[in-house]
Design an enzyme around this catalytic site. Structure first.
Site, PDB file in Angstrom:
ATOM      1  N   PRO A 278       0.811  -1.213   0.000  1.00  0.00           N
ATOM      2  CA  PRO A 278       0.000   0.000   0.000  1.00  0.00           C
ATOM      3  C   PRO A 278       0.848   1.269   0.000  1.00  0.00           C
ATOM      4  CG  PRO A 278      -0.631  -1.512   1.780  1.00  0.00           C
ATOM      5  CD  PRO A 278       0.670  -1.986   1.219  1.00  0.00           C
ATOM      6  N   GLU A 279       0.617   2.110  -0.981  1.00  0.00           N
ATOM      7  CA  GLU A 279       1.201   3.445  -1.010  1.00  0.00           C
ATOM      8  C   GLU A 279       0.033   4.422  -1.103  1.00  0.00           C
ATOM      9  OE1 GLU A 279       4.424   3.718  -3.888  1.00  0.00           O
ATOM     10  OE2 GLU A 279       4.837   1.579  -3.704  1.00  0.00           O
TER      11      GLU A 279
END
Length: 276
Positions: free
Chosen positions: A2-3
Site C-alpha cells: 500500500p502506497e
DNA sequence: AACGATCCCTGTTGGC
DNA sequence: TGCCAACAGGGATCGT
C-alpha cells in the site's frame, strides 16, 4: 504494497461506512498492531464509544477525526487492509482489529506481516505522532517544485532514497517512486541537490500523473502481494506500471532494457537510457 | 543533521 | 516432490 493510491482508495471505501458512526465496541487481538499505544487494552478503551467525524489521509497514513479531541491513526504497512461486513461473517485470517459500529457494521483491520498499526492519540500525543515528520502530501497542491527544491537543497542522498523518506514528500513508496523518476527522466542515484529545476518540475508533474492513474485504477495489486480493496477486489494499476517489476523488459519510451539496482535495501527499477 | 545499516514479520518463491 | 533459505518492504532506531 500500500502506497498513497492504495490508502486513498481504502479511505474512499471506508469514509461512507465510518463517518457519523459510533464505535460501540472494539476488539484488538494482536498487541503488535496496537504498539503505538501503551497497550491493546488502552487502544480498546480509547476506541470504545467514540464517534467518527471525518476520515482523512496524509501520505500513507489514514487519519480519523474522533469526538472529544481524539484522533485515530492507521497505517497499512506492507500487508495491512481494511474491510467491512456483518458480525456473522468470519473475519479474514490475520484480522487483528474489529470495530463494531452502531449500525451493526463491523470494520476489520487485517495484516499478516504486522508492519501496520492502529492507534488512538489525544491532542498532546498528536504533536509527537508519526504525522509530525511528514512532508507535504504528494496528492495535494502543497507539493510543488519550489517546495521540493527547498527540501532537497544540500541533500547528498540519492533521490530514490529521499522520495522514500516521506520528508520531502509524503505518500510515495517503492513502486510509485520508481514510476515518478522514470516519467521525469531522473536517474534514481542522482544526489537530491543536483537535480535542476526543470527536472523537479517534471517530477511534480509526473507524481500527479502517476497518482491520478493509480487512484483511478483502484491501486496496484501485485501478483505476489495481495493488496485488496475493502470490497475484496484487486486494484487494476499493475499493467500501467512502466518500470517497477519490469527488469529486462524494453522501456516503453526507448526500448532499452529496464535495469534493477538496490538503493537503501530497496529494489529500484529504471531505464539507463532515459534516466541520466 | 544527514545518512546508511539493521531490524521487525510472514507468505511466497527459487534452488537443490 | 519436498524442504528450507532467501526475498519482499515501510518505518523506527541506532551508530557514524
Amino acid at each position: 504494497m500500500p502506497e498513497l493510491p492504495e490508502v486513498e482508495t481504502t479511505r474512499r471505501h471506508l469514509e461512507p461506512v465510518l463517518v457519523g458512526r459510533v464505535i460501540e465496541e472494539a476488539i484488538v487481538s494482536h498487541p503488535r498492531t496496537a504498539r503505538r499505544n501503551a497497550s491493546a487494552e488502552e487502544l480498546v478503551t480509547r476506541l470504545r464509544g467514540r464517534r467518527v467525524e471525518a476520515l482523512r489521509r496524509h501520505g500513507k497514513f489514514l487519519v480519523g477525526d474522533l469526538d472529544e479531541g481524539w484522533t485515530l491513526i492507521a497505517h497499512l504497512g506492507m500487508s495491512g487492509r481494511f474491510s467491512f461486513g456483518s458480525p456473522e461473517e468470519e473475519p479474514p485470517v490475520h484480522t487483528h482489529v474489529l470495530l463494531h459500529l452502531d449500525d451493526g457494521t463491523v470494520v476489520r483491520f487485517t495484516d499478516p506481516r504486522t508492519f501496520g498499526f492502529v492507534a488512538v492519540f489525544d491532542e498532546d500525543e498528536m504533536a509527537s505522532s508519526p504525522l509530525g515528520r511528514l512532508g507535504p502530501d504528494a496528492w495535494s497542491d502543497a507539493f510543488d517544485a519550489s517546495v521540493l527544491a527547498e527540501s532537497l537543497a544540500g541533500r547528498t542522498a540519492p533521490i530514490k532514497a529521499l522520495l522514500l523518506d516521506q520528508g520531502p514528500v509524503a505518500g510515495l513508496g517503492n513502486i510509485y517512486a520508481d514510476e515518478v523518476l522514470h516519467r521525469a527522466k531522473v536517474h534514481p542515484l542522482t544526489p537530491g541537490r543536483d537535480i535542476p529545476m526543470d527536472r523537479l518540475e517534471a517530477m511534480v508533474t509526473a507524481t500527479r500523473e502517476v497518482l491520478a492513474e493509480a487512484i483511478e485504477a483502484g491501486g496496484t495489486t501485485l501478483d505476489d502481494l495481495a493488496y485488496l480493496l475493502p470490497d475484496g477486489r484487486a486494484g487494476e494499476n499493475l499493467d500501467r506500471l512502466r518500470v517497477y517489476g519490469r527488469t529486462g523488459e524494453p522501456c516503453v519510451v526507448c526500448g532499452t532494457p529496464i535495469e534493477r539496482i538496490v538503493v537503501r535495501a530497496r529494489s529500484t527499477h529504471f531505464c539507463p537510457d532515459c534516466q541520466h
